[in-house]
Design an enzyme around this catalytic site. Structure first.
Site, PDB file in Angstrom:
ATOM      1  N   CYS A 267      25.090  28.397 -22.313  1.00 60.15           N
ATOM      2  CA  CYS A 267      24.262  27.936 -21.361  1.00 60.15           C
ATOM      3  C   CYS A 267      23.251  28.066 -22.074  1.00 60.15           C
ATOM      4  O   CYS A 267      22.304  28.575 -20.380  1.00 60.15           O
ATOM      5  CB  CYS A 267      24.863  29.548 -20.764  1.00 60.15           C
ATOM      6  SG  CYS A 267      24.597  31.285 -21.172  1.00 60.15           S
TER       7      CYS A 267
ATOM      8  N   CYS B 260      27.387  34.001 -19.250  1.00 60.23           N
ATOM      9  CA  CYS B 260      27.584  32.975 -18.268  1.00 60.23           C
ATOM     10  C   CYS B 260      29.506  32.640 -17.251  1.00 60.23           C
ATOM     11  O   CYS B 260      29.618  31.810 -16.384  1.00 60.23           O
ATOM     12  CB  CYS B 260      27.536  31.252 -18.520  1.00 60.23           C
ATOM     13  SG  CYS B 260      28.948  30.628 -19.707  1.00 60.23           S
TER      14      CYS B 260
ATOM     15  N   GLY C 125     -10.755  46.526  -3.630  1.00 64.57           N
ATOM     16  CA  GLY C 125      -9.797  47.367  -4.625  1.00 64.57           C
ATOM     17  C   GLY C 125     -10.899  47.709  -5.232  1.00 64.57           C
ATOM     18  O   GLY C 125     -11.753  47.279  -4.899  1.00 64.57           O
TER      19      GLY C 125
ATOM     20  N   LYS D 219     -14.761  39.645  -7.503  1.00 63.61           N
ATOM     21  CA  LYS D 219     -15.274  40.692  -8.626  1.00 63.61           C
ATOM     22  C   LYS D 219     -16.749  41.045  -8.370  1.00 63.61           C
ATOM     23  O   LYS D 219     -17.267  40.652  -9.279  1.00 63.61           O
ATOM     24  CB  LYS D 219     -14.246  41.048  -9.517  1.00 63.61           C
ATOM     25  CG  LYS D 219     -12.951  40.554  -9.630  1.00 63.61           C
ATOM     26  CD  LYS D 219     -12.356  40.846 -11.040  1.00 63.61           C
ATOM     27  CE  LYS D 219     -10.706  40.881 -11.159  1.00 63.61           C
ATOM     28  NZ  LYS D 219     -10.011  41.062 -11.873  1.00 63.61           N
TER      29      LYS D 219
ATOM     30  N   GLN E 110     -12.116  47.246 -12.455  1.00 66.84           N
ATOM     31  CA  GLN E 110     -12.564  48.160 -13.996  1.00 66.84           C
ATOM     32  C   GLN E 110     -14.362  47.603 -13.782  1.00 66.84           C
ATOM     33  O   GLN E 110     -14.940  48.935 -14.820  1.00 66.84           O
ATOM     34  CB  GLN E 110     -12.035  47.236 -15.509  1.00 66.84           C
ATOM     35  CG  GLN E 110     -10.733  47.620 -15.320  1.00 66.84           C
ATOM     36  CD  GLN E 110     -10.280  46.627 -16.870  1.00 66.84           C
ATOM     37  OE1 GLN E 110     -10.788  46.444 -17.710  1.00 66.84           O
ATOM     38  NE2 GLN E 110      -9.044  46.679 -16.764  1.00 66.84           N
ATOM     39  N   PHE E 111     -14.757  46.567 -13.451  1.00 72.39           N
ATOM     40  CA  PHE E 111     -16.204  45.897 -13.884  1.00 72.39           C
ATOM     41  C   PHE E 111     -16.729  46.600 -12.074  1.00 72.39           C
ATOM     42  O   PHE E 111     -18.145  46.372 -12.305  1.00 72.39           O
ATOM     43  CB  PHE E 111     -16.436  44.900 -14.501  1.00 72.39           C
ATOM     44  CG  PHE E 111     -15.385  44.045 -14.466  1.00 72.39           C
ATOM     45  CD1 PHE E 111     -15.481  44.401 -16.278  1.00 72.39           C
ATOM     46  CD2 PHE E 111     -14.166  43.390 -14.678  1.00 72.39           C
ATOM     47  CE1 PHE E 111     -14.572  44.251 -17.292  1.00 72.39           C
ATOM     48  CE2 PHE E 111     -13.031  43.058 -15.592  1.00 72.39           C
ATOM     49  CZ  PHE E 111     -13.311  43.214 -16.879  1.00 72.39           C
TER      50      PHE E 111
ATOM     51  N   ASP F 238      -6.759  43.436 -24.192  1.00 70.46           N
ATOM     52  CA  ASP F 238      -6.290  44.771 -22.771  1.00 70.46           C
ATOM     53  C   ASP F 238      -5.549  43.798 -22.096  1.00 70.46           C
ATOM     54  O   ASP F 238      -5.524  44.501 -20.841  1.00 70.46           O
ATOM     55  CB  ASP F 238      -7.758  44.959 -22.076  1.00 70.46           C
ATOM     56  CG  ASP F 238      -7.226  46.292 -21.338  1.00 70.46           C
ATOM     57  OD1 ASP F 238      -6.265  47.351 -21.628  1.00 70.46           O
ATOM     58  OD2 ASP F 238      -8.181  46.636 -20.894  1.00 70.46           O
TER      59      ASP F 238
ATOM     60  N   VAL G 141     -13.733  44.943  -6.052  1.00 77.27           N
ATOM     61  CA  VAL G 141     -13.454  44.029  -5.809  1.00 77.27           C
ATOM     62  C   VAL G 141     -12.750  44.118  -4.182  1.00 77.27           C
ATOM     63  O   VAL G 141     -12.446  44.336  -3.113  1.00 77.27           O
ATOM     64  CB  VAL G 141     -11.583  43.833  -6.317  1.00 77.27           C
ATOM     65  CG1 VAL G 141     -10.834  42.617  -6.144  1.00 77.27           C
ATOM     66  CG2 VAL G 141     -11.744  44.385  -7.984  1.00 77.27           C
TER      67      VAL G 141
END
Length: 609
Positions: free
Chosen positions: A142, A132, A366, A386, A369-370, A475, A373
């Site tokens: 502090c 500090c 984008g 998604k 993973q599934f 994950d 998007v």
């Protein structure tokens, strides 16, 4: 009678610099902690030990780890501090385990002292505090000091917000509580109290057996649960009847909780399809007895060793999300009553199902993973949509996972607003700056250490919530965190990761998990826990301070496994302070029990701000 020796070990000490002009040096000393004092001695070959200092335990005001980036010139690199009277003793241990052992022992021995409210987490060096920059050595600390590793009790709720619950519920006091305010109610361990109001997240209003009403901290009480009201419990069903019912239902993860043949005991019966030697899957019902373990005066329940719970509903809720050694996780409550779990799920889905005509997709932003998007709009709100690839999971699995995620809500988790059943879409809050990995790479060279620490704090806050909800992410990684417009980092994709299968998620043995982010027990035994998430969080911190680099980027999955088996770990990133890297190393301990909890990691990271 001589005082009992608690610890004795060779450590280094730094000169206490009682005057600003005192020289700074480091000397090897033999430290002895007993029930009355902390003493250190000089050990000269061929001569008796010479006492060089002694601190009465009653004079100690603070014991804590020291986090600092300054080079440590002595052989031992793990400092901790002992504040006493008007002085600070800095002691250096050979490793973090040794340091924690001494800190824990000293804290326990001094827990009843008049302790600091705040302390300095860094060194006093060259006439100022590094943390500090105050130039007065006796300046107030502090950083909040939590000697037990737990934050103080939350503020008392506003009495005007109290209201009566519709049904009478009972809590049991876990420990004594002495009120600080007139509106509080004293608690006596093991006594029962009636809940009057539970609307506050940290303090509830309860009534004692004499009719007195007041506020009590939630961490001091546990709700007394009657399992008869849960639809998964069937008191009178026999083992054979349970097997027949589960086989008739024919759903993986179907389960029933019933009375055991042992008086007062319970058994969980689970249906699953198990692979045979010929590669085909065959129906099987397994029966697991709920076991009881006494931890002092506290009773714990478990199905799988090391996963202990205060009551059976907590145990069931945990295993609904995590198999943790069982033949299957508990996916479908099966009951002799007409209203079985699948019908209940259909009713629940009305709360979160979004009709496709309420949703407008605007542009692809984008690939997740599934599936893809999209940016979209739902009820004039900007959202992330998604999509779920065809054949990726069944509609039943999809709704089941969505139901889990809808129950979790925290400011550092990406909020799921709802789902579209046909086609399968998940509708999330929109995070303007995308995934954390891409954000780190885009901002390379522009982020300060304060920015990076804040990112780690954001994620640790979210994980403390998941840990407290008995939820395992499986994950945790920078790619599964998203960044908002104002640079807040939130955890994403909790609950869906068990369905992922690609090269990044496949070990040399064919198992599916994120190899380069996984703890040894996950790689060897597919054994997940909050402590395996802690390991992954250590890797995530490494990603942050590496500005988005892929861990072990020049090593194959098989080589990474081989390195871990040899005890090798990721090296400290160039931008990472030693204090943060020590937390990474702590997260990467071989044994899960040696790793910190997320609550402790959050506390340690907070002290570095």
């Amino acid at each position: 009678m001589y005082p009992r020796v608690i610890l004795k070990e060779t450590l280094y000490k730094k000169s206490q610099q009682k005057r600003r002009t005192s020289p700074c040096n480091y000397k090897e000393r033999i430290f002895v902690l007993n029930t009355q004092e902390l003493t250190y001695f000089e050990n000269r070959p061929g001569k008796k030990l010479t006492q060089k200092g002694c601190i009465e335990l009653s004079h100690i005001k603070c014991v804590e780890i020291v986090r600092s980036d300054v080079p440590i010139p002595c052989e031992y690199k793990y400092p901790f501090q002992v504040a006493h009277d008007s002085y600070y003793l800095y002691v250096f241990a050979p490793n973090n385990d040794c340091r924690l052992k001494w800190v824990r022992a000293l804290k326990e021995a001094t827990q009843n002292n008049n302790l600091f409210m705040k302390y300095h987490p860094d060194f006093w060096v060259e006439g100022k505090w590094r943390c500090c920059h105050q130039s007065e050595k006796q300046a107030a600390g502090c950083c909040e000091y939590y000697p037990n590793g737990a934050k103080p009790l939350p503020p008392t709720p506003d009495p005007s917000r109290r209201s009566s619950d519709s049904e009478e519920r009972i809590v049991v006091a876990l420990k004594n509580f002495t009120p600080d305010e007139e509106s509080d109610l004293p608690l006596h361990k093991d006594e029962e109290y009636f809940i009057v109001d539970s609307s506050e997240p940290n303090w509830w209003t309860v009534r004692d057996k004499n009719g007195h009403v007041g506020s009590v901290p939630c961490i001091y009480i546990a709700e007394k649960v009657d399992i008869k009201k849960f639809e998964w419990y069937d008191k009178d069903i026999t083992r054979t009847e349970a097997e027949n019912l589960l086989l008739e239902e024919n759903k993986d993860g179907g389960f029933i909780v019933r009375d055991s043949k042992h008086a007062g005991g319970y058994t969980v019966s689970i249906f699953a399809r198990v692979s045979g030697s010929d590669g085909n899957k065959y129906p099987q019902v397994k029966h697991y007895q709920v076991r009881v373990k006494k931890d002092g005066e506290v009773t714990k329940y478990y199905l799988a060793e090391k996963y202990l719970f205060s009551n059976i509903p907590e145990l069931i809720r945990y295993h609904q999300h995590n198999a943790a050694g069982l033949i299957s996780r508990l996916r479908h409550c099966v009951s002799r009553n007409a209203q079985n779990s699948s019908k209940t799920n259909e009713l629940n889905s009305e709360k979160w199902e979004i009709h496709s005509d309420e949703l407008t997709l605007s542009e692809e932003v984008g690939s997740g993973q599934f599936g893809l998007v999209w940016r979209g709009f739902w009820n004039k709100r900007q959202v992330a949509v998604k999509t779920v690839r065809e054949g990726f999971m069944s509609e039943e699995e999809f709704k089941e996972e969505a139901d889990v995620m809808m129950q979790l809500s925290h400011s550092k988790l990406v909020q799921l607003f709802g789902v579209v059943a046909q086609p399968l879409y998940l509708v999330f809050e929109f995070m303007e700056n995308g995934c954390l990995t891409d954000f780190l790479r885009a901002k390379k060279g522009k982020l300060s250490q304060e920015d990076m620490l804040k990112m780690c704090l954001d994620v640790s806050e979210g994980m403390v919530y998941l840990e407290g909800s008995n939820f395992i992410h499986r994950d945790l990684a920078a790619r599964n965190c998203l960044v908002s417009e104002d640079h807040v980092v939130k955890i994403s994709d909790f609950g869906m990761t068990r369905f992922v299968l690609d090269d990044q998620y496949t070990s040399s043995y064919g198992s599916k998990f994120p190899v380069k982010w996984s703890a040894p027990e996950v790689i060897r035994f597919s054994k997940y826990s909050s402590k395996s998430d802690v390991w992954s969080f250590g890797v995530l911190m490494w990603e942050v301070y590496s500005e988005g680099r892929t861990p072990h980027d020049k090593r194959s999955n098989a080589e990474v496994v081989e390195d871990l088996n040899k005890g090798l770990r990721l090296q400290r990133p160039r931008l990472c302070p030693q204090s943060v890297y020590e937390l990474m190393e702590w997260s990467w301990k071989e044994k899960p029990d040696d790793r910190p909890s997320f609550a402790l990691l959050l506390h340690q990271l907070s002290c570095l701000e």
